[in-house]
Design an enzyme around this catalytic site. Structure first.
Site, short mmCIF file in Angstrom:
data_model
loop_
_atom_site.label_atom_id
_atom_site.label_comp_id
_atom_site.label_asym_id
_atom_site.label_seq_id
_atom_site.Cartn_x
_atom_site.Cartn_y
_atom_site.Cartn_z
CG LEU A 14 46.95 90.06 49.19
CD1 LEU A 14 47.46 90.86 48.00
CD2 LEU A 14 46.31 90.99 50.20
CG HIS A 15 43.18 84.13 49.31
ND1 HIS A 15 42.81 84.05 48.00
CD2 HIS A 15 44.44 83.66 49.38
CE1 HIS A 15 43.80 83.54 47.30
NE2 HIS A 15 44.82 83.30 48.11
#
Length: 93
Positions: A14-15
């Site tokens: 989740l970047h």
């Protein structure tokens, strides 16, 4: 409280782009949702800074939760988005 445990399907976690996709999707549900690592404290799923701050890696388990009306459907859709690494929130599950 409704809750879904799911592994992050985006290889990069989740970047940057996946976090942006997730935050937009969480906001689009219209339901207040929290997200947490399996062993961590929950944060607002509609906050880009909070989601980036989790540092969730690809394959890592996260927990989505909400006690609002409509939570079950919203969490199912968000869980599918995360697990499959989709580009947008699915209409239905």
């Amino acid at each position: 409280m409704a809750e879904r445990r799911v592994n992050v399907g985006w290889a990069e976690g989740l970047h940057a782009r996946p976090a942006s996709i997730f935050v937009r999707a969480a906001t689009a549900t219209g339901v207040p949702v929290t997200i947490a690592k399996a062993d961590g404290s929950p944060v607002n799923a509609a906050s880009m800074l909070a989601v980036l701050g989790l540092g969730a890696q690809g394959g890592e388990e996260i927990v989505l939760a909400s006690d609002a009306e409509g939570a079950e459907a919203a969490l199912e859709r968000l869980a599918k988005l995360v697990a499959e690494g989709l580009e947008e929130l699915p209409e239905t599950v």
